[in-house]
Scaffold this active site. Structure first.
Site, short mmCIF file in Angstrom:
data_model
loop_
_atom_site.label_atom_id
_atom_site.label_comp_id
_atom_site.label_asym_id
_atom_site.label_seq_id
_atom_site.Cartn_x
_atom_site.Cartn_y
_atom_site.Cartn_z
N HIS A 232 23.90 5.86 16.30
CA HIS A 232 22.55 5.54 15.82
C HIS A 232 22.01 6.99 15.37
O HIS A 232 21.07 6.89 14.44
CB HIS A 232 21.62 5.17 16.96
CG HIS A 232 22.14 3.58 17.47
ND1 HIS A 232 23.16 3.41 18.45
CD2 HIS A 232 21.61 2.65 17.16
CE1 HIS A 232 23.20 2.25 18.68
NE2 HIS A 232 22.39 1.67 17.91
N ASP A 305 27.81 -2.86 11.19
CA ASP A 305 26.78 -2.34 12.13
C ASP A 305 25.39 -2.10 11.35
O ASP A 305 25.49 -2.25 10.04
CB ASP A 305 27.27 -1.02 13.04
CG ASP A 305 26.55 -0.87 14.34
OD1 ASP A 305 25.65 -1.57 14.59
OD2 ASP A 305 27.07 -0.05 15.26
#
Length: 400
Positions: A232, A305
């Site tokens: 992230h 993702d």
């Protein structure tokens, strides 16, 4: 197969779908009385997918590749965004934090406004409570009892499918197939350090989901377990050899593929042993097209993702599609990225035939889901208030 037999099966599917291949959803007017042969359903779903593709503009085709993320809060602003996404023709959405009632309203609204049946996904690695504050709670994967076996994980997946159906969710971004090790980021999200145990538990869970007509999406290919950084916030670099990757990280994915389960999510890590250019896996042709598609033989849905993560910084949706991904999750700007896909087609970096191949996988799965809908096991009310049940409590106690 005799023609008459096929026609009977198709008629049964038509009754079940209400409007057949028509993109707009209608409630079935009556239940089918004939047994539907699985091969007929498959052929019929492909027929519906092909018919839909032929009727779609280039813009609609590009939009079907995207699943933006939205909070599960049914306020006017959120619902206006859902309407905007439906008008764009996106392939679906991912539900973020909120509550079950709002999630249900959002799912219903998107389905009502969409031209093509949408995917409604949720990132629920250890139950809906990971995202929805009023859903039943289950232990995080790392804290599941050592006594847990295939049977209870299958039941866990089946219970998750029940809860998802009541809300209108048809896709779970899970299970996690990553093999963790000491000091790595994936930590509590993983089922553990033993590739065999991770394979057994995660695949039983996925099978439970899919037995309830919910798409499972295994992650994060080709394995996030050895990463010490959070994708992230950065792009982790996995320095494992091909031999180590094959014997550890890829083992659960191979077994998932052998079970012919539905979807695989590609992570944002780089793997020098697979791709010398060290591209994030989600935009790497050696990872997706060569390893996953060709070497491992996976022919299901490939999702990235979230593309708004820093691990994918600098790379657009067009690069992921070029690399072989079917669907783009959580783009930073959905409308802009749809335009980028169209521009890539016009530059001939991506062919329209490539897009049609991706769409055929996406729409086939959607129409197969629709054909598998069972009113008896679907919602019992339009706005669920309480997802808890004695079965959820029993499963939670067995998992601890």
């Amino acid at each position: 197969m005799k023609t008459t037999g096929f026609c009977v099966s198709v008629m049964a599917v038509l009754l079940l779908l209400g409007s057949g291949c028509a993109p707009k959803r209608q409630e079935p007017k009556e239940e089918p009385t004939k047994t539907i042969v699985k091969s007929d359903l498959t052929e019929y779903a492909y027929h519906c997918a092909d018919s839909a593709i032929m009727s779609m503009s280039r813009e609609r085709k590009a939009a079907q590749l995207f699943m933006p993320a939205v909070y599960s809060t049914a306020d006017p602003y959120s619902l206006s965004r859902i309407k905007e996404y439906a008008d764009m023709g996106v392939g679906g959405i991912i539900l973020l934090k909120g509550d079950a009632r709002s999630a249900s309203i959002i799912a219903d609204s998107l389905s009502k406004w969409s031209f093509i049946p949408p995917f409604v996904a949720i990132d629920a690695e250890w139950g809906l409570a990971m995202r929805l504050k009023d859903a039943p709670e289950f232990p995080v994967n790392s804290r599941i009892s050592e006594d847990a076996d295939e049977e209870i994980l299958y039941e866990y997946g089946s219970e998750m499918a029940r809860e998802c159906r009541r809300i209108g969710i048809n896709m779970v971004l899970g299970p996690v197939l990553d093999i963790t090790s000491e000091g790595t980021y994936i930590g509590r999200r993983s089922f553990g350090t033993d590739p065999q145990r991770v394979s057994t538990l995660s695949i039983a869970y996925a099978r439970g989901l899919e037995s309830g007509n919910i798409v499972s999406v295994a992650k994060h290919f080709p394995g996030h377990g050895a990463a010490r950084g959070d994708s992230h916030r950065t792009k982790p670099n996995i320095e494992r050899s091909l031999q180590s990757l094959d014997s550890i990280d890829l083992l659960p994915f191979r077994k998932y593929i052998e079970q012919r389960l539905s979807g695989i999510m590609i992570g944002h890590m780089s793997f020098p042993a697979i791709d010398p250019e060290m591209l994030p896996a989600a935009v790497s042709k050696p990872v997706i097209s060569d390893l996953l598609r060709t070497d491992l033989g996976f022919d299901g849905l490939v999702l990235t993702d979230a593309m708004n993560m820093l691990g994918a910084e600098g790379y657009g949706a067009d690069k992921a599609i070029e690399a072989g991904a079917d669907m783009i999750l959580a783009p930073a700007d959905t409308r802009r990225e749809i335009k980028n896909i169209i521009a890539a087609i016009e530059r001939e970096d991506i062919t329209e035939n490539d897009i049609d191949i991706h769409l055929r996988r996406i729409l086939f799965k959607k129409y197969l889901l629709k054909a598998g809908y069972n009113p008896e096991t679907g919602r019992t009310d339009s706005i669920p208030v309480d997802l808890n049940s004695p079965e959820a409590m029993r499963i939670r106690n067995r998992l601890r």
